[in-house]
Design an enzyme around this catalytic site. Structure first.
Site, PDB file in Angstrom:
ATOM      1  N   GLU A 192       0.869  -1.188   0.000  1.00  0.00           N
ATOM      2  CA  GLU A 192       0.000   0.000   0.000  1.00  0.00           C
ATOM      3  C   GLU A 192       0.893   1.221   0.000  1.00  0.00           C
ATOM      4  OE1 GLU A 192      -2.653   0.636   3.321  1.00  0.00           O
ATOM      5  OE2 GLU A 192      -3.405  -1.411   3.259  1.00  0.00           O
TER       6      GLU A 192
ATOM      7  N   GLU B  82      -8.973   9.614   5.587  1.00  0.00           N
ATOM      8  CA  GLU B  82      -9.311   8.202   5.386  1.00  0.00           C
ATOM      9  C   GLU B  82     -10.355   8.004   4.282  1.00  0.00           C
ATOM     10  OE1 GLU B  82      -8.112   5.347   6.618  1.00  0.00           O
ATOM     11  OE2 GLU B  82      -6.559   6.423   7.711  1.00  0.00           O
TER      12      GLU B  82
ATOM     13  N   LYS C 272     -16.145   5.452   5.286  1.00  0.00           N
ATOM     14  CA  LYS C 272     -15.069   5.006   6.173  1.00  0.00           C
ATOM     15  C   LYS C 272     -14.939   5.946   7.375  1.00  0.00           C
ATOM     16  CE  LYS C 272     -10.499   3.023   5.795  1.00  0.00           C
ATOM     17  NZ  LYS C 272      -9.256   2.983   5.043  1.00  0.00           N
TER      18      LYS C 272
ATOM     19  N   GLU D 149     -13.720   6.555  -0.236  1.00  0.00           N
ATOM     20  CA  GLU D 149     -14.599   5.681   0.546  1.00  0.00           C
ATOM     21  C   GLU D 149     -15.466   6.533   1.463  1.00  0.00           C
ATOM     22  OE1 GLU D 149     -12.696   1.836   1.853  1.00  0.00           O
ATOM     23  OE2 GLU D 149     -10.911   3.029   1.556  1.00  0.00           O
TER      24      GLU D 149
END
Ligand code: NAG
Ligand code: NAG
Length: 340
Positions: free
Chosen positions: A223, A286, A280, A277
Site C-alpha cells: 500500500e 481516510e 469510512k 470511501e
C-alpha cells in the site's frame, strides 16, 4: 463496470482485502492478477488445517478453475500494529496452515502466502542502511522471515510518506516525499543517494531483513497513497499534492526503476486506493485516498482518464449503488500499476 474502468487505464494487478466472489467473477477473462486477503478476524481459525482447506476450496479453487489469476494470499493485515496478541500468536501458524492446504490441493508454487505489515514494525528507518525492526517485533519476524525465505514468498510493507510529512511538515521536505526534483539525502554508510522517502523506507526494510540473516526475500509495497483531502490538522492532504505524488510514482514505475539498494529490481507498488470511501470512519483523509469518485471521474488529473460504462437502467443503477457501497467499504481497495 469497475473491471472495464481498470482495463481502460491499463491496470493489470488488483489487491483485495477479502476474497469477494462477485469481484473475482467480474474480472474473469481480463487477465488481471489478484492478491486476495484473509481478514484479521478470520486468522485465528485458519490455524486449523481443516478450516484453511475449506476456505481455499470456497474462495480460491473455483476461481482458479474458472481461469482467474490469484497469485498471492495475504493472511491478515498489519497484525503487529495493535496489541491483539491472539492475532499475533496465530499469524504464522495460520500462514503455515494455508500454505500446507494449498499443497494438499495441488496448488503449491501457484499462490504465494504472506501478510502485509505496517511501517510501525520498524524501530530504525534512517539511514536506510541502519534499518532495523522494533525490538518487540523481532521475535515474531524472525520465524516469519524463515517461512518467507523457505516458501519464496515476498515481504509486503505498507508505506505512507504522507504520514511522515503530516507529522512534521516544518522539517520533512515536501519535494523529498513527493518525488519532486531535490538534492536528496546520502546514506553515510553506503554513499547511496535517496531522492525520495518511499525508496528510503523500502531499503530500510531490506536492511532490517538482512540484519536478521536474510538476503533472498523480495520487498513489495502493498500500500502507498496520498489523500486529496483531510482535516485542518492533516497538512498536505490536497488534490495538488496527491496528484503530484501519484503522478510521479507512476512515472517511476513506467521507468521500471528500482531502489538505490536494488537498482535492477523494479519496484512493485500497490496504490491505495481505487475509490474514495464515503463511509469510512476516522479522520477526513481516510475517506479521500481514492484515484476516482464512485462515478468514475478522476479526483485529480494524472492522465488516468478511465471509462466507467453507463448503468443499464434504473434497476441496474440501484444495484450498482448497493454494490458500490460494498466495494467502497471492503472490496477493491488497492490497485497496482503495471503499465503496459
Ligand atoms: C490495547 O491497546 C489499547 C489502546 O492502546 C488499550 O485500550 C487496550 O486495553 C489494549 N489491550 C490489551 C489487550 O492490551
Ligand atoms: C511469489 O513471490 C515471489 C517473490 O516475490 C515471486 O518471485 C513469484 O513470482 C511469486 N509467485 C507468484 C505465483 O506470483
Amino acid at each position: 463496470r469497475v473491471s472495464t474502468l481498470l482495463r481502460s487505464i491499463k491496470i493489470s494487478k488488483v489487491k483485495l482485502y477479502d476474497a469477494d466472489p462477485h469481484v473475482l467473477r467480474a474480472f474473469l477473462g481480463t487477465g488481471v492478477e489478484f492478491v486476495i486477503g484473509i481478514g484479521n478476524e478470520h486468522v485465528p481459525a485458519m490455524v486449523s488445517s481443516t478450516v484453511a482447506q475449506a476456505w481455499l476450496q470456497q474462495h480460491v479453487v473455483p476461481h482458479l478453475h474458472a481461469g482467474a489469476r490469484i497469485t498471492c494470499i495475504t493472511v491478515g493485515n498489519e497484525a503487529f500494529k495493535g496489541n491483539d496478541t491472539a492475532l499475533q500468536a496465530s499469524l504464522l501458524p495460520a500462514m503455515h496452515s494455508v500454505h500446507q492446504a494449498l499443497g494438499a490441493l495441488g496448488l503449491q508454487g501457484r499462490v504465494n502466502v504472506t501478510t502485509a505489515h505496517s511501517l510501525d514494525i520498524m524501530g530504525v528507518s534512517y539511514p536506510p542502511s541502519a534499518g532495523a525492526f522494533a525490538p518487540g517485533a523481532v521475535p515474531h519476524l524472525q520465524p516469519f522471515l524463515k517461512f518467507l525465505s523457505a516458501t519464496r514468498a515476498p515481504f509486503l510493507i505498507n508505506c505512507y510518506p504522507f504520514f511522515a510529512y503530516k507529522d512534521d511538515p516544518a522539517r520533512v521536505p515536501l519535494d523529498y516525499v513527493l518525488f519532486q526534483p531535490n538534492a536528496g539525502v546520502t546514506d553515510p554508510n553506503t554513499g547511496l543517494n535517496y531522492d525520495n522517502m518511499l525508496y528510503a523506507q523500502v531499503d530500510a526494510v531490506y536492511s532490517a531483513i538482512k540484519a536478521l540473516g536474510h538476503t533472498d526475500v523480495d520487498v513489495k509495497v502493498s500500500e502507498t497513497g496520498w489523500p486529496s483531502r483531510g482535516d485542518p490538522d492533516e497538512v498536505g492532504a490536497t488534490p495538488q499534492h496527491a496528484g503530484t505524488y501519484i503522478g510521479n510514482l507512476l512515472r517511476r514505475i513506467e521507468m521500471k526503476q528500482g531502489t538505490p539498494l536494488r537498482p535492477a529490481v523494479p519496484i512493485d507498488v500497490y496504490v491505495f486506493a481505487l475509490f474514495n470511501e464515503n463511509l469510512k470512519p476516522g479522520p477526513a483523509s481516510e475517506r479521500n485516498y481514492g484515484l476516482f469518485y464512485p462515478d468514475g471521474t478522476p479526483v485529480y488529473n494524472v492522465g488516468l482518464r478511465g471509462y466507467l460504462p453507463p448503468m443499464a437502467d434504473s434497476q441496474g443503477a440501484r444495484q450498482f449503488t448497493q454494490a458500490v457501497h460494498v466495494i467502497l467499504l471492503i472490496a477493491i481497495a488497492t490497485v497496482a500499476f503495471a503499465l503496459s
